[in-house]
Motif scaffolding. Structure first.
Motif, PDB file in Angstrom:
ATOM      1  N   UNK A  52       1.027  -1.160   0.074  1.00 14.56           N
ATOM      2  CA  UNK A  52       0.065   0.002  -0.015  1.00 14.56           C
ATOM      3  C   UNK A  52       0.839   1.268   0.238  1.00 14.56           C
ATOM      4  N   UNK A  53       1.975   1.256   0.996  1.00 12.77           N
ATOM      5  CA  UNK A  53       2.808   2.474   0.897  1.00 12.77           C
ATOM      6  C   UNK A  53       3.487   2.652  -0.506  1.00 12.77           C
ATOM      7  N   UNK A  54       3.909   1.492  -0.983  1.00  9.26           N
ATOM      8  CA  UNK A  54       4.496   1.537  -2.566  1.00  9.26           C
ATOM      9  C   UNK A  54       3.785   1.769  -3.586  1.00  9.26           C
ATOM     10  N   UNK A  55       2.470   1.603  -3.197  1.00  5.46           N
ATOM     11  CA  UNK A  55       1.566   1.992  -4.516  1.00  5.46           C
ATOM     12  C   UNK A  55       1.419   3.550  -4.407  1.00  5.46           C
ATOM     13  N   UNK A  56       1.795   4.273  -3.795  1.00  7.08           N
ATOM     14  CA  UNK A  56       1.855   5.972  -3.521  1.00  7.08           C
ATOM     15  C   UNK A  56       2.889   6.494  -4.802  1.00  7.08           C
ATOM     16  N   UNK A  57       3.620   5.511  -5.255  1.00 11.11           N
ATOM     17  CA  UNK A  57       4.542   5.845  -6.182  1.00 11.11           C
ATOM     18  C   UNK A  57       5.158   7.087  -6.008  1.00 11.11           C
ATOM     19  N   UNK A  58       5.407   8.102  -6.727  1.00 18.40           N
ATOM     20  CA  UNK A  58       6.215   9.355  -6.891  1.00 18.40           C
ATOM     21  C   UNK A  58       6.113   9.869  -5.393  1.00 18.40           C
ATOM     22  N   UNK A  59       5.038   9.927  -4.680  1.00 16.95           N
ATOM     23  CA  UNK A  59       5.027  10.337  -3.289  1.00 16.95           C
ATOM     24  C   UNK A  59       6.029   9.935  -2.302  1.00 16.95           C
ATOM     25  N   UNK A  60       6.284   8.524  -2.367  1.00 12.09           N
ATOM     26  CA  UNK A  60       7.272   8.092  -1.480  1.00 12.09           C
ATOM     27  C   UNK A  60       8.607   8.571  -1.417  1.00 12.09           C
ATOM     28  N   UNK A  61       9.287   8.946  -2.812  1.00 17.95           N
ATOM     29  CA  UNK A  61      10.811   9.655  -2.923  1.00 17.95           C
ATOM     30  C   UNK A  61      10.373  11.057  -2.461  1.00 17.95           C
ATOM     31  N   UNK A  62       9.199  11.832  -2.651  1.00 15.87           N
ATOM     32  CA  UNK A  62       9.075  13.090  -2.062  1.00 15.87           C
ATOM     33  C   UNK A  62       8.876  13.105  -0.679  1.00 15.87           C
ATOM     34  N   UNK A  63       8.090  12.108  -0.095  1.00 15.69           N
ATOM     35  CA  UNK A  63       8.189  12.041   1.362  1.00 15.69           C
ATOM     36  C   UNK A  63       9.821  11.932   1.884  1.00 15.69           C
ATOM     37  N   UNK A  64      10.317  10.856   1.333  1.00 14.69           N
ATOM     38  CA  UNK A  64      11.903  10.428   1.944  1.00 14.69           C
ATOM     39  C   UNK A  64      12.681  11.943   1.710  1.00 14.69           C
ATOM     40  N   UNK A  65      12.705  12.661   0.623  1.00 15.17           N
ATOM     41  CA  UNK A  65      13.485  13.646   0.560  1.00 15.17           C
ATOM     42  C   UNK A  65      13.137  14.559   1.681  1.00 15.17           C
ATOM     43  N   UNK A  66      11.768  15.004   1.837  1.00  8.45           N
ATOM     44  CA  UNK A  66      11.404  15.841   3.095  1.00  8.45           C
ATOM     45  C   UNK A  66      11.807  15.558   4.298  1.00  8.45           C
ATOM     46  N   UNK A  67      11.776  14.235   4.620  1.00  8.45           N
ATOM     47  CA  UNK A  67      12.059  13.671   5.821  1.00  8.45           C
ATOM     48  C   UNK A  67      13.479  13.804   5.891  1.00  8.45           C
TER      49      UNK A  67
END
Length: 159
Positions: A52-67
């Motif tokens: 489910x997390x990985x289905x968020x697609x490009x939002x995951x790398x964006x969230x990782x960069x923000x973190x």
């Protein structure tokens, strides 16, 4: 805009920034821990959560960069505040008293922060930056099969 930047760079502004970034990191860790607790329900539930997390697609790398930005900001500001406080204190007092609302938690915060940082790096290298061939539940199971990793995970989670 200049007033905001000037206020943020002041000693008090840095302390507020430390508080906000610390709060955001705490919220992230809490949400992440709740998600990871699906592993106690079973492998299928944990793998479904990960999918489910990985289905968020490009939002995951964006969230990782923000973190990453939040983590680095928190660390950098923490170090600069620590060094500034060391310079301001000069020599150590002959008698050490707890004043100004200093608590056990505030005194140990730099050390628990370092433990959490070490735990985060361990976690990333064991779970995130591995070959993604196996389902994540199997990766976690293999990692925690080693008693040392289990101990380090428990220490990190405790911190």
């Amino acid at each position: 805009m200049f007033d905001f930047l000037q206020g943020t760079l002041s000693s008090l502004g840095r302390k507020y920034t430390m508080a906000v970034t610390g709060f955001l990191l705490g919220v992230f860790l809490l949400i992440h821990a709740v998600g990871n607790s699906f592993v106690f329900i079973g492998k299928d539930a944990f793998n479904a959560y990960a999918e489910q997390l990985h289905s968020l697609g490009p939002l995951v790398p964006v969230a990782e960069i923000l973190l990453l930005i939040i983590f680095l900001s928190h660390i950098f500001i923490g170090i600069t505040l620590f060094l500034k406080n060391q310079d301001a204190a000069g020599s150590r007092y002959a008698v050490k008293t707890s004043s100004g609302g200093e608590t056990w938690g505030s005194r140990t915060m730099p050390w628990t922060g370092l433990i959490i940082l070490a735990f985060l790096l361990l976690h990333l290298f064991n779970v995130r930056f591995v070959d993604q061939i196996l389902p994540i539940a199997d990766v976690v199971e293999q990692t925690l099969a080693y008693p040392l990793y289990t101990f380090l995970y428990l220490a990190g989670i405790t911190a």
